[in-house]
Design an enzyme around this catalytic site. Sequence first.
Site: not given
Length: 338
Positions: A163, A191
């Site tokens: 990410d 996440h």
Amino acid sequence: MAASTREPVTVTVTGAGGQIGYALLFRVASGQLLGADVPMRLRLLEIPQGIRSAEGTALELIDAAFPLLASVDVTESSASAFDGANIALLVGARPRTAGMERADLLGANAAIFGPQGRAINEHAADDIRVLVVGNPANTNALIASAHAPDVPAERFTAMTRLDHNRAVAQLALRLEVPVTSIDGVIVWGNHSATQYPDISHATVDGRPASGLVDEDWLENVFVPKVAGRGAEIIRVRGASSAASAASAAIDHVYDWVNGTGDRWTSAGLSSGGANADAAAAYGVPEGLVCSFPARSAGGDWAIVPGLDEAPLARAHIDASVAELVEERDAVRALGLLG
Ligand code: NAD
Ligand code: LMR
């Protein structure tokens, strides 16, 4: 096979027969995980459905004649796979398919991480460092850690580096600068779709990034783009991200072992132990694995403390932390926290 005289590091990779495993293992064996002078033994853990694929990968690893690769073993036994392990990459889990959220995998994948945590507790080396990649990564890391009471919780981490890398790449694309111009990005939280990629401390060639993009782009394009990138990959590619995930796993462990210097990155870290005060100051209670701004030194990750929060960040971070609490409570109710 190995030419080096250093004692090899034992690296265990679960789910080695899967798509991330195939993209990851050759980079590990080439020296990109630990450093160009660190020999390693690879232990590949699979379940019966994946064992032939892992065995095939092992044959190819041998054929690549990597100077740093001391040995490669394939096993279905967690005890053998984690025996003496210094680094464990927990990749093995079912990936999501189109239309699923990562949390939909909780039931399917949570049962894997308790037994693997127990096996790590019983068989791994004292300096074991664990990166959980399999989704939902944060909560799986929490489950594994809960089953490894002799291993400090700080050694169980979850991968949010993908990410982070996505956020850096999207900002670089928008500003038409190289990714190396960008520093100080943070990914907070889970996440999952609730994660918060935050550029309020980021710089672009030393200039504040927030002055170079408008709030509308940030809130309505950048944040959903980064948070939704996993789903976009699944839609476009027809399978979840693999090579970029492998690349992020390499980045996470390389930085953990070799240090980040003054720069920070993002990592899913325990909000307890040595990190409890810094986590609490960001409104994250103990007992979670949450993504924070993180630096590594001397082989330990630490949360970067005391950063001011942009007003917009607070609500986003709270929402993602609330989701982590919900996931924790759900696995606790299923008896999966030991
Ligand atoms: P895949 O299906 O290609 O491979 C997974 C492998 O794990 C399979 O070979 C399977 O046999 C094996 N496996 C299943 N249970 C196991 C167990 N108990 N022990 C050992 N091996 C086991 O999947 P993939 O694309 O390699 O993805 C693996 C996981 O990584 C998924 O959960 C996926 O969602 C996740 N992922 C996370 C990130 C992240 O950023 N954190 C990024 C990409 C993918
Ligand atoms: C990703 O972010 O690409 C992975 O977590 C896979 C997924 O399910 O999104």
